[in-house]
Every structure is written in structure tokens, then in C-alpha cells.
Design a protein around this motif. Structure first.
Motif, mmCIF file in Angstrom:
data_model
loop_
_atom_site.group_PDB
_atom_site.id
_atom_site.type_symbol
_atom_site.label_atom_id
_atom_site.label_comp_id
_atom_site.label_asym_id
_atom_site.label_seq_id
_atom_site.Cartn_x
_atom_site.Cartn_y
_atom_site.Cartn_z
ATOM 1 N N VAL A 1 13.531 -18.266 9.152
ATOM 2 C CA VAL A 1 13.948 -16.862 9.190
ATOM 3 C C VAL A 1 14.124 -16.365 7.758
ATOM 4 O O VAL A 1 14.752 -17.034 6.931
ATOM 5 N N VAL A 2 13.571 -15.177 7.472
ATOM 6 C CA VAL A 2 13.668 -14.574 6.142
ATOM 7 C C VAL A 2 14.712 -13.461 6.163
ATOM 8 O O VAL A 2 14.710 -12.609 7.059
ATOM 9 N N ASP A 3 15.604 -13.474 5.183
ATOM 10 C CA ASP A 3 16.571 -12.392 4.990
ATOM 11 C C ASP A 3 16.441 -11.885 3.557
ATOM 12 O O ASP A 3 16.462 -12.677 2.610
ATOM 13 N N ILE A 4 16.310 -10.557 3.414
ATOM 14 C CA ILE A 4 16.154 -9.931 2.104
ATOM 15 C C ILE A 4 17.400 -9.103 1.816
ATOM 16 O O ILE A 4 17.933 -8.424 2.707
ATOM 17 N N PHE A 5 17.852 -9.142 0.558
ATOM 18 C CA PHE A 5 19.092 -8.458 0.198
ATOM 19 C C PHE A 5 18.865 -7.544 -1.001
ATOM 20 O O PHE A 5 18.196 -7.916 -1.961
ATOM 21 N N GLY A 45 17.028 -7.185 6.349
ATOM 22 C CA GLY A 45 16.229 -7.896 7.342
ATOM 23 C C GLY A 45 15.070 -8.600 6.658
ATOM 24 O O GLY A 45 15.219 -9.163 5.573
ATOM 25 N N ASN A 46 13.913 -8.542 7.279
ATOM 26 C CA ASN A 46 12.748 -9.214 6.680
ATOM 27 C C ASN A 46 11.642 -8.226 6.320
ATOM 28 O O ASN A 46 10.482 -8.604 6.172
ATOM 29 N N GLN A 47 12.001 -6.924 6.181
ATOM 30 C CA GLN A 47 10.993 -5.912 5.866
ATOM 31 C C GLN A 47 11.325 -5.202 4.558
ATOM 32 O O GLN A 47 12.494 -4.987 4.228
ATOM 33 N N VAL A 48 10.262 -4.838 3.829
ATOM 34 C CA VAL A 48 10.416 -4.065 2.595
ATOM 35 C C VAL A 48 9.456 -2.886 2.650
ATOM 36 O O VAL A 48 8.393 -2.956 3.274
ATOM 37 N N SER A 49 9.831 -1.794 1.984
ATOM 38 C CA SER A 49 9.011 -0.585 2.017
ATOM 39 C C SER A 49 8.503 -0.240 0.629
ATOM 40 O O SER A 49 9.001 -0.728 -0.390
ATOM 41 N N TYR A 50 7.528 0.656 0.626
ATOM 42 C CA TYR A 50 6.899 1.131 -0.610
ATOM 43 C C TYR A 50 7.917 1.774 -1.545
ATOM 44 O O TYR A 50 7.752 1.753 -2.762
ATOM 45 N N LEU A 51 8.990 2.326 -0.976
ATOM 46 C CA LEU A 51 10.005 2.998 -1.791
ATOM 47 C C LEU A 51 10.743 2.025 -2.705
ATOM 48 O O LEU A 51 11.415 2.446 -3.650
ATOM 49 N N LEU A 52 10.638 0.730 -2.423
ATOM 50 C CA LEU A 52 11.321 -0.282 -3.239
ATOM 51 C C LEU A 52 10.448 -0.783 -4.388
ATOM 52 O O LEU A 52 10.845 -1.711 -5.098
ATOM 53 N N ALA A 53 9.282 -0.184 -4.571
ATOM 54 C CA ALA A 53 8.355 -0.644 -5.611
ATOM 55 C C ALA A 53 9.038 -0.661 -6.975
ATOM 56 O O ALA A 53 9.758 0.269 -7.348
ATOM 57 N N CYS A 94 0.839 -1.187 0.000
ATOM 58 C CA CYS A 94 0.000 0.000 0.000
ATOM 59 C C CYS A 94 0.880 1.246 0.000
ATOM 60 O O CYS A 94 2.072 1.193 0.319
ATOM 61 N N TYR A 95 0.280 2.356 -0.333
ATOM 62 C CA TYR A 95 0.988 3.631 -0.445
ATOM 63 C C TYR A 95 1.739 3.955 0.848
ATOM 64 O O TYR A 95 1.176 3.938 1.943
ATOM 65 N N GLU A 96 3.052 4.208 0.714
ATOM 66 C CA GLU A 96 3.928 4.615 1.814
ATOM 67 C C GLU A 96 3.927 3.626 2.982
ATOM 68 O O GLU A 96 4.100 4.016 4.138
ATOM 69 N N SER A 97 3.744 2.349 2.687
ATOM 70 C CA SER A 97 3.700 1.356 3.757
ATOM 71 C C SER A 97 4.989 0.542 3.805
ATOM 72 O O SER A 97 5.795 0.539 2.873
ATOM 73 N N THR A 98 5.194 -0.148 4.922
ATOM 74 C CA THR A 98 6.288 -1.097 5.110
ATOM 75 C C THR A 98 5.684 -2.393 5.636
ATOM 76 O O THR A 98 4.836 -2.361 6.533
ATOM 77 N N THR A 129 9.568 -9.588 -5.877
ATOM 78 C CA THR A 129 9.374 -8.365 -6.657
ATOM 79 C C THR A 129 8.379 -7.484 -5.920
ATOM 80 O O THR A 129 7.288 -7.935 -5.564
ATOM 81 N N ILE A 130 8.771 -6.242 -5.669
ATOM 82 C CA ILE A 130 7.928 -5.315 -4.920
ATOM 83 C C ILE A 130 7.025 -4.570 -5.901
ATOM 84 O O ILE A 130 7.503 -3.923 -6.830
ATOM 85 N N GLU A 131 5.733 -4.690 -5.700
ATOM 86 C CA GLU A 131 4.752 -4.052 -6.579
ATOM 87 C C GLU A 131 3.877 -3.100 -5.770
ATOM 88 O O GLU A 131 3.587 -3.338 -4.600
ATOM 89 N N ARG A 132 3.459 -2.027 -6.425
ATOM 90 C CA ARG A 132 2.473 -1.147 -5.810
ATOM 91 C C ARG A 132 1.096 -1.799 -5.853
ATOM 92 O O ARG A 132 0.811 -2.609 -6.722
#
Length: 287
Positions: free
Chosen positions: A68-72, A79-87, A43-47, A109-112
Motif C-alpha cells: 500500500v502506498v501513502d503519500i504525504f 492517499g496514493n494519487q498525485v495531480s498535475y497541480l503538485l508539479a 500530463c497536463y491537468e492529469s491525476t 518528485t512531481i514533474e511536468r
């Protein structure tokens, strides 16, 4: 007297073997197998936190507690979090079973957010004009619970006979009384995705005209008491429009034409509302 006990380890051997095989079997069943790629919609501006079940192929639920999830991103751990800025980006992900140390690797793949909102309307709405003859109606007068899987940015409306942009409010007036007006409600989310619904709006006007009778009058029987140019004409005002002013007479005079005529005046507006007043016309005998 001392007693001695013999401990036969051979009796425990089958139990140890059984526990080992059970643990090996559980570990084998919990070996993670990653999907080829996972799309994460934000969602918009979410993490959001990426969970093991997001990137794994089906696995027993009890296995997930040790994953355990690791993202690179370009080799750097997020860590295991992604933000809207990575869309729009595709990131590497590694999932590890901390108990068995099995791992699997994949990508996300990060999608809006791509799901439009749902507009929900009161399909039939009625409004009544006040004394000044116009009313302002806003989106919340028509909305019946529009929603979005993320967040709504706005709910706006416009008249279907008005090709201008959507607004917070619309205005209706006396000219709208009668035939229904079609109103469009538009729900918009923060990605600019929209949905619409239609409302049939009926505008009513229920305020009766204000009528003023001519003064009561005494006239000679030489004059025609039914001539309103002689006896006077009623006037009326309305918050919208007076359609017509009519009258009916009740002739209470005697055979000589002397007595009273009661004239009932009626004002009717375009919506069919009426009001009345009574004028008395007395005819007098003159020699």
C-alpha cells in the motif's frame, strides 16, 4: 464397541516448522526497499495513481499485491494519487506491506511531462488548382499521424518561404505551379513542447484554356489570306495565365488561289495545357 484413536502431534511438528519457515522466507523476500527518490511525470491537468512498483526497488511480482502506498504533503495524507497541480514539489511517501507490516519510506518528485510530441508528415504531397486558380490546404492535408505521449494541443503549418507564424491553413495559387513548395508542419503539446517535419508540395494546374476562334470569313483573292489582321485573331482565357496563342494553316486552295484555308488556333497556358479551335477562310475569285 467404542474405538479410540491416538493422535501423534509429533508427526505434524516438521510440517508446522516447514510452513513457518516458508512463510518467514516469503515475508523476508517481500520486505519492501524503497528507491531514494522517484520522479513522477504528469500530463497536463492529469491525476495519476502512484503504484508500489513506481517507488520500490526490484521485488518479486507476487509481493506487490499486499503493498500500500501513502503519500504525504506537509504531513497530510494524499492517499496514493498525485495531480498535475503538485508539479515541482517533492513529497514524502511511505510503502507498507500489509501482510508482514514491513515499511519503507522515500520521496517522490512531481514533474511536468518533458517528452516532446512526434510530428509525422506526408513527405510528398500534390494538389491541383480548381477553376478559380487558388487552393486552401490545412494541416490535416499533410498530417500523417502526429502523436504525443500525453495530448496534442495543435497541429499547424506554414510555408517555408513565409516567415510568419504557424497557421491552421495555407493558400497556394497559380504562381506556385512548377517548382515544389516546402511546407513545415508543427505539432505542439499542452506543455508547449514542439516537433516539426517537412513536406514537399507540388502544385499542379490541369485546366486547359478556353479559346475562341475568329468567325469563318470569305475574302477576295486580292487580299492576303495569311494576314491575321485581315482574317482575325483568336482570343483565350485561362484560370491561371495564357502563355501564348499560335496557329497553323492547312491550305486547301486550288492553283488559282481559290478555295479554303483551315486555320487551327492553339492556346497554351503556363502549365502546358492546350486547347484548339478551327477557323475556315474561303478565298473567292473576283474579276
Amino acid at each position: 464397541m467404542e474405538q479410540s484413536y491416538a493422535f501423534n502431534i509429533t508427526k505434524l511438528f516438521p510440517i508446522v516448522i516447514l510452513l513457518f519457515l516458508s512463510t518467514f522466507k516469503l515475508n523476508a523476500q517481500c520486505e519492501p526497499v524503497c528507491k531514494d527518490n522517484t520522479k513522477i511525470y504528469l500530463c497536463y491537468e492529469s491525476t495519476v495513481e502512484v503504484l508500489p512498483e513506481d517507488v520500490l526497488k526490484p521485488i518479486q511480482p507476487e509481493c506487490l499485491k499486499d503493498m500500500v502506498v501513502d503519500i504525504f504533503q506537509n504531513g497530510d495524507s494524499l492517499g496514493n494519487q498525485v495531480s498535475y497541480l503538485l508539479a515541482g514539489q517533492t513529497l514524502d511517501v511511505r510503502l507498507t506491506d500489509t501482510l508482514s507490516h514491513f515499511t519503507c519510506q522515500s520521496t517522490i518528485t512531481i514533474e511536468r511531462d518533458s517528452t516532446p510530441p512526434t510530428a509525422v508528415c506526408d513527405e510528398f504531397t500534390v494538389t491541383t488548382l480548381p477553376l478559380d486558380g487558388y487552393a486552401v490546404l490545412c494541416a490535416d492535408n499533410f498530417d500523417s499521424g502526429s502523436y504525443d505521449n500525453c495530448f496534442l494541443q495543435s497541429i499547424k503549418i506554414r510555408r517555408m518561404d513565409d516567415n510568419s507564424s504557424f497557421k491552421n491553413c495555407i493558400r497556394v495559387s497559380c504562381s506556385d505551379v512548377g517548382a515544389p513548395i516546402m511546407v513545415i508542419l508543427q505539432a505542439t503539446d499542452y506543455e508547449g513542447l514542439t516537433d516539426i517535419c517537412m513536406i514537399e508540395l507540388s502544385v499542379q494546374e490541369k485546366i486547359a484554356p478556353v479559346i475562341n476562334c475568329p468567325d469563318d470569313i470569305d475574302i477576295s483573292c486580292k487580299f492576303d489570306p495569311f494576314d491575321v489582321n485581315v482574317t482575325g485573331i483568336a482570343t483565350a482565357t485561362d484560370n491561371c495565365h495564357v502563355k501564348e496563342i499560335t496557329h497553323t494553316d492547312s491550305d486547301l486552295r486550288n492553283d488559282c488561289g481559290v478555295g479554303v484555308i483551315e486555320r487551327t488556333w492553339m492556346a497554351t497556358d503556363d502549365a502546358g495545357n492546350t486547347s484548339t479551335c478551327v477557323q475556315k477562310i474561303r478565298t473567292i475569285w473576283e474579276r
